[in-house]
Scaffold this active site. Sequence first.
Site, PDB file in Angstrom:
ATOM      1  N   ALA A 153      58.113  12.557  49.919  1.00 42.73           N
ATOM      2  CA  ALA A 153      58.431  11.132  49.925  1.00 42.73           C
ATOM      3  C   ALA A 153      57.503  10.436  50.912  1.00 42.73           C
ATOM      4  CB  ALA A 153      59.879  10.919  50.348  1.00 42.73           C
TER       5      ALA A 153
ATOM      6  N   LYS B 120      58.483   4.565  44.665  1.00 37.53           N
ATOM      7  CA  LYS B 120      59.581   4.512  45.641  1.00 37.53           C
ATOM      8  C   LYS B 120      59.637   3.114  46.242  1.00 37.53           C
ATOM      9  CE  LYS B 120      60.824   6.403  50.190  1.00 37.53           C
ATOM     10  NZ  LYS B 120      60.449   7.293  51.297  1.00 37.53           N
TER      11      LYS B 120
ATOM     12  N   PRO C  14      65.001  -1.018  52.365  1.00 35.84           N
ATOM     13  CA  PRO C  14      63.969  -1.352  51.373  1.00 35.84           C
ATOM     14  C   PRO C  14      62.571  -1.494  51.973  1.00 35.84           C
ATOM     15  CG  PRO C  14      65.069  -3.355  52.098  1.00 35.84           C
ATOM     16  CD  PRO C  14      65.656  -2.214  52.916  1.00 35.84           C
TER      17      PRO C  14
ATOM     18  N   VAL D 185      42.304  32.906  60.493  1.00 38.58           N
ATOM     19  CA  VAL D 185      41.718  32.845  61.835  1.00 38.58           C
ATOM     20  C   VAL D 185      42.468  33.853  62.712  1.00 38.58           C
ATOM     21  CG1 VAL D 185      41.313  31.396  63.870  1.00 38.58           C
ATOM     22  CG2 VAL D 185      41.133  30.404  61.564  1.00 38.58           C
TER      23      VAL D 185
ATOM     24  N   LEU E 140      51.567  18.797  61.413  1.00 38.47           N
ATOM     25  CA  LEU E 140      52.702  19.432  62.100  1.00 38.47           C
ATOM     26  C   LEU E 140      52.276  20.080  63.414  1.00 38.47           C
ATOM     27  CD1 LEU E 140      54.390  20.941  58.919  1.00 38.47           C
ATOM     28  CD2 LEU E 140      55.101  18.898  60.191  1.00 38.47           C
TER      29      LEU E 140
HETATM   30  P1  FAD Z   1      51.205  23.192  56.730  1.00 37.51           P
HETATM   31  O1  FAD Z   1      51.576  22.677  55.405  1.00 37.51           O
HETATM   32  O2  FAD Z   1      52.081  24.207  57.380  1.00 37.51           O
HETATM   33  O3  FAD Z   1      49.746  23.786  56.613  1.00 37.51           O
HETATM   34  C1  FAD Z   1      49.230  24.671  57.573  1.00 37.51           C
HETATM   35  C2  FAD Z   1      47.951  25.279  57.045  1.00 37.51           C
HETATM   36  O4  FAD Z   1      47.366  26.073  58.061  1.00 37.51           O
HETATM   37  C3  FAD Z   1      48.127  26.178  55.832  1.00 37.51           C
HETATM   38  O5  FAD Z   1      47.068  25.973  54.912  1.00 37.51           O
HETATM   39  C4  FAD Z   1      47.995  27.590  56.427  1.00 37.51           C
HETATM   40  O6  FAD Z   1      47.523  28.517  55.494  1.00 37.51           O
HETATM   41  C5  FAD Z   1      46.963  27.312  57.513  1.00 37.51           C
HETATM   42  N1  FAD Z   1      46.954  28.315  58.566  1.00 37.51           N
HETATM   43  C6  FAD Z   1      47.922  28.574  59.476  1.00 37.51           C
HETATM   44  N2  FAD Z   1      47.536  29.604  60.274  1.00 37.51           N
HETATM   45  C7  FAD Z   1      46.300  29.979  59.869  1.00 37.51           C
HETATM   46  C8  FAD Z   1      45.364  30.970  60.272  1.00 37.51           C
HETATM   47  N3  FAD Z   1      45.642  31.814  61.270  1.00 37.51           N
HETATM   48  N4  FAD Z   1      44.203  31.063  59.606  1.00 37.51           N
HETATM   49  C9  FAD Z   1      43.899  30.221  58.582  1.00 37.51           C
HETATM   50  N5  FAD Z   1      44.751  29.272  58.151  1.00 37.51           N
HETATM   51  C10 FAD Z   1      45.920  29.159  58.781  1.00 37.51           C
HETATM   52  N6  FAD Z   1      56.454  14.225  55.370  1.00 37.51           N
HETATM   53  C11 FAD Z   1      56.493  13.126  54.627  1.00 37.51           C
HETATM   54  O7  FAD Z   1      55.614  12.261  54.753  1.00 37.51           O
HETATM   55  N7  FAD Z   1      57.491  12.931  53.723  1.00 37.51           N
HETATM   56  C12 FAD Z   1      58.500  13.810  53.557  1.00 37.51           C
HETATM   57  O8  FAD Z   1      59.361  13.601  52.715  1.00 37.51           O
HETATM   58  C13 FAD Z   1      58.505  14.963  54.368  1.00 37.51           C
HETATM   59  N8  FAD Z   1      59.482  15.871  54.256  1.00 37.51           N
HETATM   60  C14 FAD Z   1      59.446  16.979  55.041  1.00 37.51           C
HETATM   61  C15 FAD Z   1      60.487  17.885  54.975  1.00 37.51           C
HETATM   62  C16 FAD Z   1      60.486  19.004  55.803  1.00 37.51           C
HETATM   63  C17 FAD Z   1      61.634  19.971  55.762  1.00 37.51           C
HETATM   64  C18 FAD Z   1      59.399  19.247  56.677  1.00 37.51           C
HETATM   65  C19 FAD Z   1      59.363  20.484  57.546  1.00 37.51           C
HETATM   66  C20 FAD Z   1      58.358  18.357  56.729  1.00 37.51           C
HETATM   67  C21 FAD Z   1      58.377  17.211  55.939  1.00 37.51           C
HETATM   68  N9  FAD Z   1      57.358  16.274  56.002  1.00 37.51           N
HETATM   69  C22 FAD Z   1      57.414  15.144  55.263  1.00 37.51           C
HETATM   70  C23 FAD Z   1      56.171  16.531  56.822  1.00 37.51           C
HETATM   71  C24 FAD Z   1      55.043  17.037  55.926  1.00 37.51           C
HETATM   72  O9  FAD Z   1      55.503  18.081  55.110  1.00 37.51           O
HETATM   73  C25 FAD Z   1      53.894  17.519  56.770  1.00 37.51           C
HETATM   74  O10 FAD Z   1      53.531  16.496  57.640  1.00 37.51           O
HETATM   75  C26 FAD Z   1      52.710  17.866  55.912  1.00 37.51           C
HETATM   76  O11 FAD Z   1      53.039  18.742  54.888  1.00 37.51           O
HETATM   77  C27 FAD Z   1      51.594  18.437  56.739  1.00 37.51           C
HETATM   78  O12 FAD Z   1      51.762  19.788  57.023  1.00 37.51           O
HETATM   79  P2  FAD Z   1      50.544  20.511  57.692  1.00 37.51           P
HETATM   80  O13 FAD Z   1      49.379  20.440  56.795  1.00 37.51           O
HETATM   81  O14 FAD Z   1      50.398  20.015  59.074  1.00 37.51           O
HETATM   82  O15 FAD Z   1      51.061  22.004  57.833  1.00 37.51           O
END
Ligand code: FAD
Length: 501
Positions: A53, A81, A99, A188, A336
């Site tokens: 979302a 949305k 909204p 990594v 994250l």
């Molecule tokens: P991740 O998706 O965890 O990606 C991490 C990456 O790092 C992966 O590719 C993994 O393979 C790689 N990696 C890790 N360690 C290594 C390593 N040692 N070597 C090589 N690669 C590695 N945001 C919204 O805007 N709307 C929502 O509705 C929403 N709902 C959410 C619901 C939940 C329950 C959660 C937890 C989060 C939600 N978020 C939402 C937040 C959103 O999901 C994240 O901000 C977004 O997906 C970004 O995640 P990321 O890329 O930081 O991490």
Amino acid sequence: MNDANNIKSIVIVGGGSAGWMTASALAKVIGCDNCQITLVESEDIGTVSVGEATIPQIQLFNTILDIDETEFIRFTNATFKLGIEFIDWKEKGHRYFHPFGNYGTNMEALPFHHFWLKMQNDPEFSNLSSYSLASVGAYANKFMHPSTQQNSALAGINYAYHFDATLYAKFLRNYATSRGVCRIEGKVDEVNLNPVSGEIESLVLNDNTVLDGDLFIDCSGFKGLLIEQALKTGYEDWTHLLPCNKAIATPCLSKKLLNPYTQSTAQSAGWTWRIPLQNRVGNGYVYSSEFMSDDKAHALLLNTIESEALADINQLQWVTGMRKKSWNKNCIAIGLSAGFVEPLESTGLHLIQSAIAKLMTLFPSKDFTQCDIDLFNQQTETEYHRIRDFIILHYKLTNRDDSEFWRYCKNIEMPDSLKQKIEMFSENGRIFRHDNELFNETSWLAVMHGQGIKPKSYHPLVDRLSRDEIKRRLKNIESVISRSADVMPDHEAYILKNYTR
Ligand code: FAD
């Protein structure tokens, strides 16, 4: 400036939404001709695969990338949305709508809601939602793009998307790699730091490949592989303010209408989401492990979804809070790895977009000027803190006391910044947007009113208009909104007509 000082190599760790959004934006804005952009991701580790979302700002991100909206909607099974419905948050059986877009229009140079506050005890005028086109349209399951006729209420439609997060990352991966970003599949294993400066020099992958870089972007998710595990930057923990620390998610087939809004339903130890996509519904339960076991959470989620789960349950866990510095030395955490407020109000992807925008504004040379880094961190901190306050508001202002969890939430010690916001509104209905914060007056009004605050008074200058004149104007606004919603097409029909392949 000396060209030799320019950043020539950027390494991004992680291929979730954060990694590919960052890679795409860098490829578009900086280009891969003069700077090598490499992204390393590990399919074995995978991504969180949630984040479905969004809020309207994502349109700007896609526009900067010149993404064709139709292509994007088709690829990601997206729907539109118009806001979020909050069910059972104030008390069981109560619901309200947050909204996108405005309530009414400003009058006599004053915000609309002050006029409405004066009339709110009159049942004819008490429904705040009837002054919001997004709310009226959403509840009638209507959607259309904003009208290009400036003087039409339909020009004010503001929207975001629900989409498949995994497909969005894939879409952006195609985008970035086709523009020259080099993708490496690998894990990594080691991070080499310069013994003098403490900066990151290189990464070592599981096949012993060594990746050098000038700038490292940590998009490795909750673990913060570079920013925390290597650089030990530190984390500000907000668990005492926002106790939800786990989520489970699973999709199912839709048995209902294709709502143009997210639903968030308060549960005994957290809340569940319902996010309708074209081909399925995304469901999840966000809860506090202090107040509910995983087994009970699983049972609750499976009980509340409208049809059989289509996939295994995805289990996630985090510590609510933020990194003490998102930018440390030659490493920037985005996504994250920088922190997580929690999923309520869908701010995760926006925070990625916002970090990318700040990175572009303060893009470094190899010198890494400290005042730029400090400003980046300061702005990030303010942004996270303001969002955190807005999220706390939903939990804190509840009348629920039917579980330990809600009794805990009622007693959360509020940050002073939030106390001030609530006090200002409770006294005279005043809402101020501080520090260019993400959530605007509409959002604060929707949630403060929705959670039950009744201001004692309103802006005194409202009394310059007679009661009858205010009534006349409110009726007029309500009628324009109702007629505008009538002409909006059905959301599902709109998607079928324009976006099915
Ligand atoms: P991740 O998706 O965890 O990606 C991490 C990456 O790092 C992966 O590719 C993994 O393979 C790689 N990696 C890790 N360690 C290594 C390593 N040692 N070597 C090589 N690669 C590695 N945001 C919204 O805007 N709307 C929502 O509705 C929403 N709902 C959410 C619901 C939940 C329950 C959660 C937890 C989060 C939600 N978020 C939402 C937040 C959103 O999901 C994240 O901000 C977004 O997906 C970004 O995640 P990321 O890329 O930081 O991490």
